[in-house]
Enzyme design. Structure first.
Site, short mmCIF file in Angstrom:
data_model
loop_
_atom_site.label_atom_id
_atom_site.label_comp_id
_atom_site.label_asym_id
_atom_site.label_seq_id
_atom_site.Cartn_x
_atom_site.Cartn_y
_atom_site.Cartn_z
N GLU A 1 -16.44 -4.92 24.77
CA GLU A 1 -15.58 -6.10 24.84
C GLU A 1 -14.41 -6.03 23.88
O GLU A 1 -13.28 -6.40 24.21
CB GLU A 1 -16.40 -7.37 24.56
CG GLU A 1 -17.52 -7.65 25.56
CD GLU A 1 -18.79 -6.86 25.25
OE1 GLU A 1 -18.85 -6.15 24.22
OE2 GLU A 1 -19.74 -6.96 26.05
N HIS B 1 0.83 -1.20 0.00
CA HIS B 1 0.00 0.00 0.00
C HIS B 1 0.87 1.26 0.00
O HIS B 1 1.25 1.74 1.06
CB HIS B 1 -0.90 0.00 1.22
CG HIS B 1 -1.79 -1.21 1.33
ND1 HIS B 1 -1.32 -2.46 1.63
CD2 HIS B 1 -3.13 -1.35 1.15
CE1 HIS B 1 -2.32 -3.33 1.64
NE2 HIS B 1 -3.43 -2.68 1.35
#
Lengths: 685, 685
Positions: free
Chosen positions: B418, B29
């Protein structure tokens, strides 16, 4: 319009039913039902249109309780309006085999739209339901025929507001300008750890405005019924934005512990139950009481809903004569059956056809069937070009005002929001008129695990297009290479994991995925090219497993999936040439579907008498069910060109052969050598 | 201060290195490195203090690249400043066994703090690193001794901004008022699907303000070096809020495709590479060029960092004499070794001790050791009272201004987040001075799967306290009852799944979890009470598996974990009384640790000659490795009192016995009957 004593009585009936049921179960969450009873009453009785005698009516208003632990609120209301939930069912709240389980489950209870409880899921389900409505309206509504006009209402609490999945879905809903979605935020300042100020001090109103939502605040959700009504009315008027009504309530309203965490997740004590009833004018010695005037009021509203459905049914008949094709299509979709003959469009391949990546094969399936299966939606979590989920002429599902799509568009740009995508797909599927497929890398389906689990538990026909399915993705490296992922989803009940080895198997995977009305599927697809196999046909593929290469007097069966099947076929030659060993190959694209075949067929694939070696370039966990020995990858992968990575881990004809020879040697002396499919007893299902 | 040609040259060197490395790899990238080179230059060269010769210096500034796909930016910078990353390493970008893999991996590359790439993870890691700094400062800083003063800098892109995990972490960071955290948002309007307007149109600035962040906007991130500098300076001045700098950049700056998705995930074409170099005044025929003046500039900054470390080292010596205990504690913590003798605090149980739920046993461990192990932090995702993660005298980790805790507090209120909790724990652990433990229900560890995977991949000592570990949670029902979860995490490499059967095993689980410096652990703990077992000791438990009940001439081995071990012991009696069958029982609290024992020991536990039946009340997937037959639950559970649910699924002495008898019958004729531990070949590790 005004509210009178009967309204108050109805509200307090909801509250006392929640108190009684949680007390009887000695388990459950009375706080949210007691706090949200007023808004539930106003919403269901003044705004929502539904027919309890036909909970499946297509144009009903949808209700989602994202804070699903408050389900006694919903069970009480379902009962009071006359859904198939009896007083006895309420008495069996949270008991084995009750239709009133600990959290709402779509397939168990009439009137429950989606399965909620795991926080944030319902929020995203509601966004999906609202998308489905907007899309169905875009496809079917015609002048004079507003076939789809329903709203989606959703309650959520502080817990949902904190969950990332809800943030993702809220951002998506704002972008999509879902004016038909109205969410009510139970702003009660209490979560399990107590006052939300210990962890959650952001400005929720401002955050939702930042997402592009219309936000209102009703400050006295305990008493201000008119304020609630006005806010919902206003929210319905705003048609170019989703609406959030922040409703400040008192958790456990009426209890001695109201406003505290003590009333969130525990039943009230006996004296508090009595005290609440006295306060509300109920007989403290009686339980599960619904005053007749409350039944009357609610049944009256229910009968209005039944009448609305009748009207809609007549409209549908007229529609079907004025818009024959659309009418027929709509009626068919509501049966959940696919159009006749659609499967003839599925691509078929010959061994001489060129090697193609299965993500491209998946694209070819979509390209081939999208016209024949108009209810099929596709999309991706911002990996469209990599997942190959978009057919060439696809129109995006977008609010028309953006100028980049239409409500009737069938391609969803979910953004980099895997968890919301999965839960939105659960909502889309639950709506009843569409079948959603959505893509991401297999490794990132794990981000959506919470929602994938609910696809399975709630029996939604959802398709996960999971590309870049192994170390075969190469250079992106271990952060992106699944090792544990297929084991995870193979352990999930009511879920099909497909890993097709070529074009015909990919077509087979789509065939089974689309025709399984109550089971979601995951298609694990390669980045790298795969040859078209000799023994592969759609008919074989839909059995979940088959003999890809038979060999008489074989010494070993190689059992494999996806990209490793052709490697196994090469290994067969290598074994013959270098070890004088005869091997046969079984392709097992879907264990769950293979398991459903009769034993005779399965034993023909993986027979007694010779050992089986499984070959799959990821965790071996679970492969012992289909093989005596397992060749896999129980460590993380490596970054590099995929062929180099395969070589590093010995996934080559030589590497497979070495292990095949060791396996044959090891099992020589075992008598009888049974197929791993032979079991001492059957599993409970 | 002003910027000159050398600054420009340095920036363009970063860009051309990214162009060359992605071109050489034919993968990667280039877009983000080319767009973010200016801010990286200003940040690293003007603000950050670090010593490339000792990347582990405790008070270094931390840098996290949450958009990890842009890692050539980071590799280039590490090389240029003199970290152990050579030009040759850059040339081997994305090749097998390179220290420059496709995404940054903490354990592979000097100077990489955390493993990123899976979007949003780095964002939450950075929040964890900032928490660790604030906590360490709270514990160790004294007047005249500012031992911990570092900042955490983090880059993130649109992809991270869309991920729920980043939303959760951003909300937590705002609540926690983390003034030492500075995030730079690469606002380049491009994601893989193209322009972000197709999916992401929210007001990110407003959203972060809603979270309580200080937000600035630098509109020309391509050229405005002074603006960037001013913004970072200002951000450092704001000490009671985390800072976000929205930096508008041009992705792939300099490329012919700049500002488009074409430059995001693909190397530049050859002519574009040349064009870029010419534009930047580099020789287009040369690759991997770093001008000497750039090396000089960066090495000068690096040497200032080395000097700063030397100063800090001296300060630490002075600190150690003035604050003896704290100094010794700090020095010890930096070795990652626990205090001498801490393990003597671990609770020990006798069979006559009463039955206790393992979540309570876990609480007793924390209560017993928290003073002896001061680096142990605990917390919960809003389930404190259910997870039993909080010792009685715990102080919350909170900004003191809230009046409900201290920076030195060791108990984290993660909120219902979470996924962010897990990734924050990865950041906490990566800081080097603390060991984080965090609780939620086992079923909801799945929400955090993306981060749990990175705990394992990046070797972080993180402890997941996962309570309510099975259908044994009872009434909450199938939405909360794990079936697939342990199989999932057992398939994850470098990860320990513990399911202790009683008190001694719980102590053993903590012992191994805390002393395993490079492996995360999950402790699956019951809601329901468990008796203390006869054969259980800590010494046995830390082997991962042991014989809980030996019986000479046994006909079968029952292999089990957690709450089912005591059921198996009951089944032994039932088998003797009703079937005249002799059984022995193996408790296997941790497969991964058991696998690490020598073969002789393991075969003593699960021997040749008699069949083994596994008993665990969840998916059987993977149990074939330790047993011939498996009794488990390959379907979803049920809502009801837990004893009723166990009965429904036949997890009773009778139910186990029935299957044991079937197993014995089935294997009678097989010769030799080998232990399932006997394998034909070894797995690659």
């Amino acid at each position: 319009m005004g509210y009178d004593k009967t309204d108050e009585l109805a509200i307090n009936t909801i509250r006392t039913l929640a108190v009684d049921a949680t007390f009887a179960a000695n388990s459950g969450h009375p706080g949210a039902p007691m706090g949200m009873a007023p808004v539930a009453h106003v919403l269901f009785n003044k705004f929502m249109t539904f027919n309890p005698k036909n909970p499946g009516w297509a144009n009903r208003d949808r209700f989602v309780l994202s804070n699903g632990h408050g389900c006694m609120l919903q069970y009480a209301i379902l009962h009071m309006f006359g859904y198939g939930v009896s007083i006895d069912d309420l008495k069996h709240f949270r008991q084995v085999d009750s239709i009133c389980p600990g959290h709402p489950e779509a397939h168990d209870t009439p009137g429950i739209e989606v399965t909620t409880g795991p926080l944030g899921q319902g929020f995203a389900n509601a966004v999906g339901l609202a998308c489905a409505q907007a899309h169905s309206a875009g496809v079917f509504n015609k002048p004079g025929f507003e076939m789809f006009t329903n709203h989606t209402y959703m309650f959520f609490g502080d817990g949902c507001a904190m969950e990332g999945i809800a943030s993702e879905a809220a951002s998506a809903a704002g972008h999509l300008q879902l004016g038909n979605l109205i969410a009510i935020y139970d702003d009660n300042h209490i979560s399990i750890d107590g006052d939300t100020k210990c962890a959650f001090t952001e400005d929720v109103t401002m955050r939702f405005e930042a997402y592009g939502w219309h936000v209102q605040w009703v400050k006295d959700g305990d008493h201000d019924l008119q304020g609630i009504e006005d806010a919902i009315k206003k929210a319905k008027e705003v048609t170019d934005k989703p609406s959030m009504i922040r409703l400040t309530t008192t958790i456990g309203f009426g209890s001695k512990l109201q406003g505290t965490g003590g009333v969130h997740g525990n039943p009230l004590k006996e004296d508090d139950c009595k005290q609440v009833k006295e306060k509300f004018g109920f007989d403290p010695t009686k339980t599960f009481v619904v005053p007749q005037e409350v039944y009357d009021m609610y049944h009256k509203h229910a009968s209005e809903g039944a009448a609305a459905e009748q009207e809609w049914d007549s409209l549908l008949e007229k529609y079907s004569s004025e818009h024959k094709d659309l009418g027929a299509d709509l009626k068919r979709r509501l049966t959940r059956k696919l159009p006749e003959g659609w499967q003839e469009k599925l691509p078929v391949y010959k061994p001489s056809d060129k090697a193609i990546a299965s993500r491209k094969l998946s694209e070819s399936v979509l390209e081939a069937i999208y016209e024949a299966v108009p209810e099929l939606l596709s999309g991706s979590a911002d990996l469209t070009g990599s997942n190959n989920t978009r057919w060439k002429n696809a129109v995006d599902f977008q609010p028309p005002s953006l100028g980049i799509g239409e409500w009737s568009g069938r391609y969803f740009r979910y953004g980099v929001r895997e968890h919301a995508m999965a839960a939105m797909m659960n909502g889309l599927a639950a709506y009843g008129t569409v079948i959603p497929a959505g893509g991401t890398f297999l490794n990132f389906v794990s981000y959506a695990a919470g929602a994938v689990r609910l696809s399975a538990l709630s029996h939604q026909r959802v398709i996960y297009v999971a590309t870049h399915d192994s170390i075969g993705l190469g250079e992106d490296g271990p952060t992106h290479q699944p090792i544990e992922t297929l084991a995870h989803f193979r352990a999930l009940p009511n879920f099909m994991v497909w890993r097709p080895a070529d074009g015909n198997e990919t077509s087979a995977a789509y065939y089974v995925a689309l025709t399984s009305q109550n089971t979601p599927s995951l298609l694990a697809l390669t980045r790298q090219n795969l040859p078209q196999l000799e023994g592969s046909t759609i008919a074989n593929g839909i059995k979940g497993g088959y003999v890809a290469l038979e060999n008489k007097d074989a010494h070993i069966t190689l059992v494999s999936t996806g990209s490793e099947v052709s490697l196994c076929l090469e290994a067969v030659k290598y074994l013959k040439d270098n070890h004088d060993v005869t091997a046969r190959v079984v392709s097992l694209p879907c264990m769950e579907v293979f398991d459903a075949q009769d034993k005779e067929y399965r034993l023909k694939c993986i027979p007694d008498g010779i050992p089986a070696l499984s070959v799959e370039v990821m965790s071996t966990l679970g492969w012992e069910k289909y093989s005596h020995e397992q060749f896999g990858l129980n460590r993380f992968g490596a970054s590099g060109p995929y062929k180099d990575v395969y070589k590093k881990f010995e996934f080559t004809p030589e590497g497979i052969s070495k292990r095949a020879v060791a396996t044959i040697d090891f099992y020589k002396e075992v008598k009888p050598l049974r197929s791993p499919l032979q079991r001492a007893f059957l599993q409970l299902i």
